[in-house]
Design an enzyme around this catalytic site. Structure first.
Site, PDB file in Angstrom:
ATOM      1  N   ASP A  92      -1.467  -0.780   5.944  1.00  0.00           N
ATOM      2  CA  ASP A  92      -1.777  -0.148   7.190  1.00  0.00           C
ATOM      3  C   ASP A  92      -3.207  -0.186   7.940  1.00  0.00           C
ATOM      4  O   ASP A  92      -3.597   0.381   8.684  1.00  0.00           O
ATOM      5  CB  ASP A  92      -1.223   1.217   7.381  1.00  0.00           C
ATOM      6  CG  ASP A  92      -2.158   2.345   6.618  1.00  0.00           C
ATOM      7  OD1 ASP A  92      -2.208   1.938   5.390  1.00  0.00           O
ATOM      8  OD2 ASP A  92      -2.361   3.030   7.371  1.00  0.00           O
TER       9      ASP A  92
ATOM     10  N   ASP B 224       1.008  -1.119  -0.086  1.00  0.00           N
ATOM     11  CA  ASP B 224       0.041   0.025   0.170  1.00  0.00           C
ATOM     12  C   ASP B 224       0.709   1.235  -0.046  1.00  0.00           C
ATOM     13  O   ASP B 224       2.138   0.930   0.232  1.00  0.00           O
ATOM     14  CB  ASP B 224      -0.794   0.095   1.357  1.00  0.00           C
ATOM     15  CG  ASP B 224      -1.610   1.145   1.330  1.00  0.00           C
ATOM     16  OD1 ASP B 224      -2.307   1.716   0.459  1.00  0.00           O
ATOM     17  OD2 ASP B 224      -1.420   1.509   2.581  1.00  0.00           O
TER      18      ASP B 224
ATOM     19  N   ASP C 175      -0.074   5.065   0.954  1.00  0.00           N
ATOM     20  CA  ASP C 175      -0.471   6.108   1.689  1.00  0.00           C
ATOM     21  C   ASP C 175      -0.403   5.328   3.394  1.00  0.00           C
ATOM     22  O   ASP C 175      -1.277   4.417   3.570  1.00  0.00           O
ATOM     23  CB  ASP C 175      -1.743   6.831   1.748  1.00  0.00           C
ATOM     24  CG  ASP C 175      -1.753   7.549   0.355  1.00  0.00           C
ATOM     25  OD1 ASP C 175      -2.081   8.726   0.525  1.00  0.00           O
ATOM     26  OD2 ASP C 175      -1.308   6.993  -0.688  1.00  0.00           O
TER      27      ASP C 175
END
Length: 223
Positions: A167, A9, A11
Site C-alpha cells: 500500500d 505487505d 499493515d
C-alpha cells in the site's frame, strides 16, 4: 516448475492495524510524559518500521536514550494490544482463499518486528500464509529487498513467478529492488497518487482486482 507466489505487505495491505498502532504509540508517549499523536499522524509515520514510527512520534529534540525508552514501552504495549482492534480488510480472506485454491503460495513481508509479524499472520490467516518474514537480524528493513528474497528462498520461487502487493511507496521500491512487479493497493495507509508516483506496475481499489491481476500475471496451479 517454480512455485507461483504472491508476497503481501502486512499493515495497510492485509490488515488494518492503524488503531492498535496508534493506541500503543500513545500509551508509550504517555508513559514517557510526551503528548499523544492523532491517528492521522500515526498513519503518516508508519511504513518504515516501528522504531522509525517512534522516532517520528516523539517530540523534536528527544534524546536517543529517551527515544530508546519510548520504543521499549511501545514494544511492550503493542505486544498486548496488537490484536485488539486490528482486522483484515474486507475481501482479504476471500482473496487468500482463492489464491490458495489455485495453488498460489502466499507470503507476508513487513518492517514490523519478526515476532509480531508471525503472530499476526498466524492468528488472522492461519494456513493461508505460507511464510511470514519481519525485521530481524540479517534482514534489513524495506525498501531493501532482503525480506522478499528470504521469502523467495524459503518457497523455492523466482522473481519471474512472483508478484508483490503493498500500500505504500516503500512497498513499490521493495518490489522493484527485488525484481518483482508491484500491485499498489489503495485501501491502506497511502493514496493512489503516492503509488502512481512511486511507479507501481498496477494499482487496485479492491482485493478482487488483485486476484484478477495475479491470475493474469502468474497464473494458477499447473496442469
Amino acid at each position: 516448475m517454480w512455485n507461483r507466489t504472491v508476497i503481501f505487505d502486512l499493515d495497510g495491505t492485509l490488515l488494518n492495524t492503524l488503531d492498535d498502532l496508534a493506541d500503543s504509540t500513545n500509551a508509550a508517549l504517555c508513559g514517557c510524559g510526551y503528548p499523544p499523536r492523532t491517528v492521522e499522524e500515526v498513519r503518516r509515520f508508519v511504513g518504515n518500521g516501528v522504531r522509525l514510527l517512534i522516532e517520528r512520534a516523539v517530540p523534536v529534540g528527544t534524546t536517543g536514550e529517551e527515544t530508546d525508552r519510548c520504543f521499549q514501552l511501545f514494544r511492550e504495549q503493542y505486544d498486548k494490544r496488537m490484536c485488539c482492534k486490528t482486522r483484515p480488510y474486507d475481501g482479504i480472506l476471500p482473496l487468500l482463499e482463492a489464491l490458495h485454491a489455485q495453488g498460489v503460495k502466499c507470503a507476508v513481508v513487513s518492517n514490523k518486528y519478526d515476532g509480531a509479524v508471525r503472530q499476526l499472520a498466524r492468528k488472522y490467516f492461519g494456513g493461508l500464509i505460507d511464510v511470514a518474514v519481519g525485521e530481524r537480524a540479517g534482514v534489513r528493513r524495506k525498501p531493501a529487498p532482503d525480506s522478499v528474497l528470504e521469502v523467495l528462498r524459503q518457497l523455492g520461487t523466482e522473481a519471474a513467478t512472483a508478484l508483490y502487493a503493498g500500500d505504500s511507496d516503500v512497498d513499490v521500491q521493495t518490489a522493484h529492488n527485488a525484481g518483482l512487479r508491484c500491485v499498489g493497493v489503495t485501501w491502506g495507509f497511502r493514496s493512489h497518487s503516492v503509488l502512481e508516483q512511486a511507479g507501481a506496475d498496477f494499482i487496485v481499489d479492491r482485493p478482487a482486482q488483485l486476484l484478477d491481476i495475479a491470475m493474469a500475471q502468474i497464473g494458477g496451479e499447473s496442469p
